[in-house]
Design a protein around this motif. Structure first.
Motif, PDB file in Angstrom:
ATOM      1  N   LEU A  53      37.556  49.035  39.073  1.00 43.39           N
ATOM      2  CA  LEU A  53      37.985  48.256  40.234  1.00 43.39           C
ATOM      3  C   LEU A  53      36.793  47.872  41.107  1.00 43.39           C
ATOM      4  O   LEU A  53      36.747  46.779  41.673  1.00 43.39           O
ATOM      5  N   GLN A  54      35.823  48.776  41.208  1.00 44.10           N
ATOM      6  CA  GLN A  54      34.620  48.469  41.984  1.00 44.10           C
ATOM      7  C   GLN A  54      33.869  47.300  41.370  1.00 44.10           C
ATOM      8  O   GLN A  54      33.371  46.418  42.093  1.00 44.10           O
ATOM      9  N   ASP A  55      33.784  47.256  40.052  1.00 48.30           N
ATOM     10  CA  ASP A  55      33.129  46.123  39.377  1.00 48.30           C
ATOM     11  C   ASP A  55      33.861  44.822  39.688  1.00 48.30           C
ATOM     12  O   ASP A  55      33.228  43.785  39.947  1.00 48.30           O
ATOM     13  N   LEU A  56      35.195  44.861  39.644  1.00 51.45           N
ATOM     14  CA  LEU A  56      35.983  43.665  39.959  1.00 51.45           C
ATOM     15  C   LEU A  56      35.773  43.272  41.415  1.00 51.45           C
ATOM     16  O   LEU A  56      35.644  42.076  41.734  1.00 51.45           O
ATOM     17  N   TYR A  57      35.735  44.248  42.301  1.00 52.29           N
ATOM     18  CA  TYR A  57      35.513  43.990  43.727  1.00 52.29           C
ATOM     19  C   TYR A  57      34.152  43.331  43.956  1.00 52.29           C
ATOM     20  O   TYR A  57      34.040  42.338  44.685  1.00 52.29           O
ATOM     21  N   ASP A  58      33.114  43.863  43.320  1.00 55.14           N
ATOM     22  CA  ASP A  58      31.776  43.285  43.470  1.00 55.14           C
ATOM     23  C   ASP A  58      31.738  41.856  42.940  1.00 55.14           C
ATOM     24  O   ASP A  58      31.144  40.964  43.567  1.00 55.14           O
ATOM     25  N   ALA A  59      32.372  41.638  41.795  1.00 50.99           N
ATOM     26  CA  ALA A  59      32.402  40.287  41.221  1.00 50.99           C
ATOM     27  C   ALA A  59      33.189  39.329  42.118  1.00 50.99           C
ATOM     28  O   ALA A  59      32.822  38.161  42.268  1.00 50.99           O
ATOM     29  N   LEU A  60      34.277  39.831  42.724  1.00 51.28           N
ATOM     30  CA  LEU A  60      35.082  38.990  43.609  1.00 51.28           C
ATOM     31  C   LEU A  60      34.268  38.551  44.826  1.00 51.28           C
ATOM     32  O   LEU A  60      34.329  37.389  45.247  1.00 51.28           O
ATOM     33  N   ASN A  61      33.503  39.461  45.386  1.00 53.90           N
ATOM     34  CA  ASN A  61      32.670  39.108  46.534  1.00 53.90           C
ATOM     35  C   ASN A  61      31.571  38.123  46.148  1.00 53.90           C
ATOM     36  O   ASN A  61      31.250  37.214  46.917  1.00 53.90           O
ATOM     37  N   ARG A  62      31.012  38.295  44.950  1.00 51.64           N
ATOM     38  CA  ARG A  62      30.011  37.322  44.492  1.00 51.64           C
ATOM     39  C   ARG A  62      30.648  35.957  44.275  1.00 51.64           C
ATOM     40  O   ARG A  62      30.054  34.919  44.607  1.00 51.64           O
ATOM     41  N   ALA A  63      31.852  35.946  43.711  1.00 51.20           N
ATOM     42  CA  ALA A  63      32.541  34.681  43.464  1.00 51.20           C
ATOM     43  C   ALA A  63      32.851  33.956  44.768  1.00 51.20           C
ATOM     44  O   ALA A  63      32.804  32.721  44.833  1.00 51.20           O
ATOM     45  N   ARG A  64      33.151  34.726  45.805  1.00 53.14           N
ATOM     46  CA  ARG A  64      33.421  34.113  47.100  1.00 53.14           C
ATOM     47  C   ARG A  64      32.167  33.483  47.689  1.00 53.14           C
ATOM     48  O   ARG A  64      32.218  32.442  48.340  1.00 53.14           O
ATOM     49  N   ASP A  65      31.034  34.113  47.440  1.00 54.09           N
ATOM     50  CA  ASP A  65      29.785  33.674  48.054  1.00 54.09           C
ATOM     51  C   ASP A  65      29.039  32.615  47.261  1.00 54.09           C
ATOM     52  O   ASP A  65      28.147  31.956  47.774  1.00 54.09           O
ATOM     53  N   SER A  66      29.400  32.457  45.981  1.00 54.45           N
ATOM     54  CA  SER A  66      28.661  31.494  45.157  1.00 54.45           C
ATOM     55  C   SER A  66      29.528  31.038  43.999  1.00 54.45           C
ATOM     56  O   SER A  66      30.675  31.440  43.855  1.00 54.45           O
ATOM     57  N   SER A  67      28.981  30.219  43.170  1.00 50.91           N
ATOM     58  CA  SER A  67      29.699  29.744  41.973  1.00 50.91           C
ATOM     59  C   SER A  67      29.266  30.524  40.741  1.00 50.91           C
ATOM     60  O   SER A  67      29.544  30.129  39.618  1.00 50.91           O
TER      61      SER A  67
END
Length: 334
Positions: free
Chosen positions: A49-63
């Motif tokens: 879940l932490q990996d998904l959370y980190d990826a979600l935050n990156r997706a929000r900040d960039s493409s």
């Protein structure tokens, strides 16, 4: 990381991972369907879940994570159940300094005061609160709570702190006029403590940084009643017992299972300028100053909003926003 449970027509809802700024979310179905599954197998599932959370935050900040972003959706607190919609147990306390002086039974220097609340059904953060009578003394009670993993029988306060998995906010609804008669029997409250509401998201302690220290959450809890801010109470400094001590007190005679929720009660400060987190505190002050309470309890149509912001100014848990409505309106929600 930040976790929530979306309504899907079932009793336990659907687990979602929520971005740090609460803007977007992503279903966690590839990892776990419900939060209880994660709590039962924390060491294996939480890193995923932490990996998904980190990826979600990156997706929000960039493409950079365009594929993930396509499956993310705007986060809507109104679609949330309680993060853990039903729990193995819910225990709440009264551990702040002010209630000890104002309202009689409360935690003292010796040991904390706790009561066992109903845990089979919680309000979502934006659900209506259904009450039978205004005359029962409807009161909000804004507080901080934690969700545990397994904690062994006889655990020390330090060991108990290691069992804390998630932090969240609570609104432990109270019916104050029913409480004296119940407590007079020598047992804990029952009818005077109906269902509790929790914040839209629960967060791991690392999300609040240094604000989480030695089992206390050192941030300001904001309470607004009918749109008027009535409480800006500091949750950390005047907590007589930290959460590790509360858990250890419970574990003197029982072990805790993953998915237990422990609350510290209404946040209260001795400095009255901080306002109040429950109406009972305000009324107790009025009795001391004026000889009688002046502030009435909540009425049908009243609203309560409870929120906590981090040191960056952003909402940590999202807001509990509820309206008090007559019991007749509850039939459709059964």
């Amino acid at each position: 990381m930040k976790l929530a449970t979306y309504k899907d027509g079932s009793r336990d809802g659907q687990l979602v991972v929520v971005a740090r700024d609460l803007s977007i979310a992503h279903y966690a179905t590839g990892i776990a369907h419900q939060l209880q599954q994660v709590l039962d197998d924390w060491n294996f599932l939480s890193p995923q879940l932490q990996d998904l959370y980190d990826a979600l935050n990156r997706a929000r900040d960039s493409s950079a994570s365009a594929g993930l972003a396509r499956h993310a959706f705007p986060f809507d607190p109104r679609q949330c159940m309680a993060p853990l919609p039903r729990a193995y147990q819910w225990v709440n306390g009264s551990v702040y300094r002010n209630p000890a002086a104002l309202q009689g039974p409360a935690s003292t220097a010796g040991s904390p005061v706790l009561y066992q609340g109903a845990s089979d059904d919680f309000f979502g953060p934006c659900d209506e609160v259904h009450c039978a009578r205004e005359a029962d003394g409807i009161d909000f009670e804004a507080g901080v709570a934690i969700i545990t993993g397994d904690v062994r029988l006889g655990a020390s306060p330090a060991q108990a702190l290691d069992g804390i998995r998630l932090l969240l906010l609570s609104n432990a609804l109270s019916l104050r006029q029913l409480m004296p008669a119940e407590l007079a029997h020598g047992f804990g409250p029952l009818q005077s403590r109906p269902a509790t509401a929790f914040s839209p998201v629960a967060v791991t302690p690392d999300e609040v940084g240094t604000a989480w220290a030695q089992g206390r959450l050192d941030l300001t809890l904001q309470s607004s009643w009918n749109g008027r801010k009535v409480g800006l109470c500091e949750a950390g400094p005047e907590m007589r017992f930290h959460f590790g001590q509360l858990i250890a007190h419970l574990c003197k005679t029982r072990r805790l299972r993953a998915g237990s929720i422990i609350g510290a009660g209404a946040v209260s400060n001795t400095d009255a300028s901080h306002g109040y987190s429950c109406i009972a505190d305000k009324r107790a002050l009025e009795i001391m100053q004026d000889g009688q309470p002046l502030t009435e309890f909540m009425k049908f149509g009243d609203t309560i909003r409870i929120e906590m912001r981090g040191r960056d100014g952003q909402s940590v848990f999202g807001a509990i926003e509820q309206e008090i409505v007559p019991l007749e309106k509850a039939a459709a929600s059964l």
